[in-house]
Write a protein that holds these residues in place. Structure first.
Motif, PDB file in Angstrom:
ATOM      1  N   ALA A  45       0.900  -1.279  -0.023  1.00  0.00           N
ATOM      2  CA  ALA A  45       0.141   0.054  -0.008  1.00  0.00           C
ATOM      3  C   ALA A  45       0.964   1.334   0.053  1.00  0.00           C
ATOM      4  O   ALA A  45       2.061   1.087   0.426  1.00  0.00           O
ATOM      5  N   SER A  46       0.262   2.419  -0.375  1.00  0.00           N
ATOM      6  CA  SER A  46       1.186   3.554  -0.447  1.00  0.00           C
ATOM      7  C   SER A  46       1.561   3.932   0.940  1.00  0.00           C
ATOM      8  O   SER A  46       0.944   3.541   1.893  1.00  0.00           O
ATOM      9  N   ASP A  47       2.545   4.586   0.892  1.00  0.00           N
ATOM     10  CA  ASP A  47       3.189   5.300   2.314  1.00  0.00           C
ATOM     11  C   ASP A  47       2.104   6.112   2.986  1.00  0.00           C
ATOM     12  O   ASP A  47       1.890   5.942   4.346  1.00  0.00           O
ATOM     13  N   ASN A  48       1.410   6.917   2.239  1.00  0.00           N
ATOM     14  CA  ASN A  48       0.322   7.885   2.868  1.00  0.00           C
ATOM     15  C   ASN A  48      -0.804   6.863   3.742  1.00  0.00           C
ATOM     16  O   ASN A  48      -1.142   7.054   4.406  1.00  0.00           O
ATOM     17  N   LYS A  52      -1.786   6.902   7.564  1.00  0.00           N
ATOM     18  CA  LYS A  52      -3.067   7.145   7.906  1.00  0.00           C
ATOM     19  C   LYS A  52      -3.627   6.118   8.712  1.00  0.00           C
ATOM     20  O   LYS A  52      -4.172   6.481   9.862  1.00  0.00           O
ATOM     21  N   PHE A  53      -3.738   4.776   8.157  1.00  0.00           N
ATOM     22  CA  PHE A  53      -4.268   3.859   9.176  1.00  0.00           C
ATOM     23  C   PHE A  53      -3.385   3.594  10.395  1.00  0.00           C
ATOM     24  O   PHE A  53      -3.826   3.206  11.574  1.00  0.00           O
ATOM     25  N   SER A  54      -1.960   3.520  10.293  1.00  0.00           N
ATOM     26  CA  SER A  54      -1.361   3.249  11.535  1.00  0.00           C
ATOM     27  C   SER A  54      -1.600   4.509  12.585  1.00  0.00           C
ATOM     28  O   SER A  54      -1.891   4.254  13.649  1.00  0.00           O
ATOM     29  N   ASP A  55      -1.691   5.669  12.021  1.00  0.00           N
ATOM     30  CA  ASP A  55      -1.964   6.831  13.128  1.00  0.00           C
ATOM     31  C   ASP A  55      -3.307   6.603  13.669  1.00  0.00           C
ATOM     32  O   ASP A  55      -3.817   6.986  14.792  1.00  0.00           O
ATOM     33  N   TYR A  64      -2.788  -2.667  14.749  1.00  0.00           N
ATOM     34  CA  TYR A  64      -2.626  -2.668  13.304  1.00  0.00           C
ATOM     35  C   TYR A  64      -1.309  -3.346  12.893  1.00  0.00           C
ATOM     36  O   TYR A  64      -0.189  -3.418  13.414  1.00  0.00           O
ATOM     37  N   VAL A  65      -1.403  -4.032  11.757  1.00  0.00           N
ATOM     38  CA  VAL A  65      -0.273  -4.905  11.052  1.00  0.00           C
ATOM     39  C   VAL A  65      -0.300  -4.817   9.595  1.00  0.00           C
ATOM     40  O   VAL A  65      -1.320  -4.434   8.864  1.00  0.00           O
ATOM     41  N   GLU A  66       0.951  -4.602   9.311  1.00  0.00           N
ATOM     42  CA  GLU A  66       1.188  -4.559   7.468  1.00  0.00           C
ATOM     43  C   GLU A  66       1.527  -6.310   7.303  1.00  0.00           C
ATOM     44  O   GLU A  66       2.381  -6.688   8.089  1.00  0.00           O
ATOM     45  N   PHE A  67       0.481  -6.405   6.483  1.00  0.00           N
ATOM     46  CA  PHE A  67       0.863  -7.971   5.791  1.00  0.00           C
ATOM     47  C   PHE A  67       0.561  -8.324   4.372  1.00  0.00           C
ATOM     48  O   PHE A  67      -0.547  -7.677   4.002  1.00  0.00           O
ATOM     49  N   GLY A  68       1.600  -9.165   3.795  1.00  0.00           N
ATOM     50  CA  GLY A  68       0.863  -9.551   2.446  1.00  0.00           C
ATOM     51  C   GLY A  68       0.931  -8.275   1.664  1.00  0.00           C
ATOM     52  O   GLY A  68       1.359  -7.219   1.865  1.00  0.00           O
ATOM     53  N   ASP A  69       0.510  -8.598   0.279  1.00  0.00           N
ATOM     54  CA  ASP A  69       0.328  -7.565  -0.646  1.00  0.00           C
ATOM     55  C   ASP A  69      -1.097  -7.180  -1.019  1.00  0.00           C
ATOM     56  O   ASP A  69      -2.020  -8.217  -0.570  1.00  0.00           O
ATOM     57  N   LYS A  70      -1.641  -6.318  -1.773  1.00  0.00           N
ATOM     58  CA  LYS A  70      -2.784  -6.091  -2.031  1.00  0.00           C
ATOM     59  C   LYS A  70      -3.820  -7.193  -2.819  1.00  0.00           C
ATOM     60  O   LYS A  70      -5.067  -7.562  -2.395  1.00  0.00           O
ATOM     61  N   GLU A  71      -3.166  -7.987  -3.743  1.00  0.00           N
ATOM     62  CA  GLU A  71      -3.483  -8.948  -4.382  1.00  0.00           C
ATOM     63  C   GLU A  71      -4.030 -10.163  -3.390  1.00  0.00           C
ATOM     64  O   GLU A  71      -4.861 -10.818  -3.490  1.00  0.00           O
ATOM     65  N   MET A  72      -3.051 -10.412  -2.473  1.00  0.00           N
ATOM     66  CA  MET A  72      -2.831 -11.462  -1.447  1.00  0.00           C
ATOM     67  C   MET A  72      -4.237 -11.242  -0.571  1.00  0.00           C
ATOM     68  O   MET A  72      -5.169 -12.167  -0.446  1.00  0.00           O
ATOM     69  N   LEU A  73      -4.494 -10.212  -0.101  1.00  0.00           N
ATOM     70  CA  LEU A  73      -5.266  -9.918   0.787  1.00  0.00           C
ATOM     71  C   LEU A  73      -6.642  -9.998   0.071  1.00  0.00           C
ATOM     72  O   LEU A  73      -7.885 -10.269   0.682  1.00  0.00           O
TER      73      LEU A  73
END
Length: 113
Positions: A45-48, A52-55, A64-73
């Motif tokens: 996902a974009s840094d923005n 946004k979601f982290s904040d 909050y967690v960053e996982f996988g890529d857009k296609e995988m999710l």
């Protein structure tokens, strides 16, 4: 090591149970309404979007967690590309939290925040 297949399988089950909302607008709405128990954002996902979601999750005390890529999710929940999603059930959130090495409490708060 995070067990990707187990995480994606659990996301699929949660989606079938109606306990996942996806897309930027619905994820944000779930966070603000306190119905989100866990927020997952794609690593590509974009840094923005990540910021946004982290904040927002930090402010509302939602894991909050960053996982996988857009296609995988997206494919895990039977949709096309998805950069963000929120799990709205505490049980599924706790199960996913274990698989993602997060501590998810009854209220969905990450103890590590």
């Amino acid at each position: 090591m995070i067990q990707s297949k187990k995480v994606l399988g659990t996301l699929g089950l949660a989606m079938k149970a109606g306990d996942v909302v996806s897309g930027e607008f619905l994820t944000e709405k779930a966070i603000r309404s306190h119905s989100a128990r866990l927020v997952i954002v794609a690593e590509d996902a974009s840094d923005n979007t990540k910021k946004k979601f982290s904040d927002s999750c930090r402010y509302y005390r939602i894991p909050y967690v960053e996982f996988g890529d857009k296609e995988m999710l997206g494919s895990a929940i039977g949709k096309q590309f998805r950069a963000s999603l929120a799990v709205t059930d505490t049980g599924f959130a706790k199960s996913l939290g274990k698989k993602l090495n997060l501590e998810v409490t009854e209220h969905g708060e990450d103890e590590n925040i």
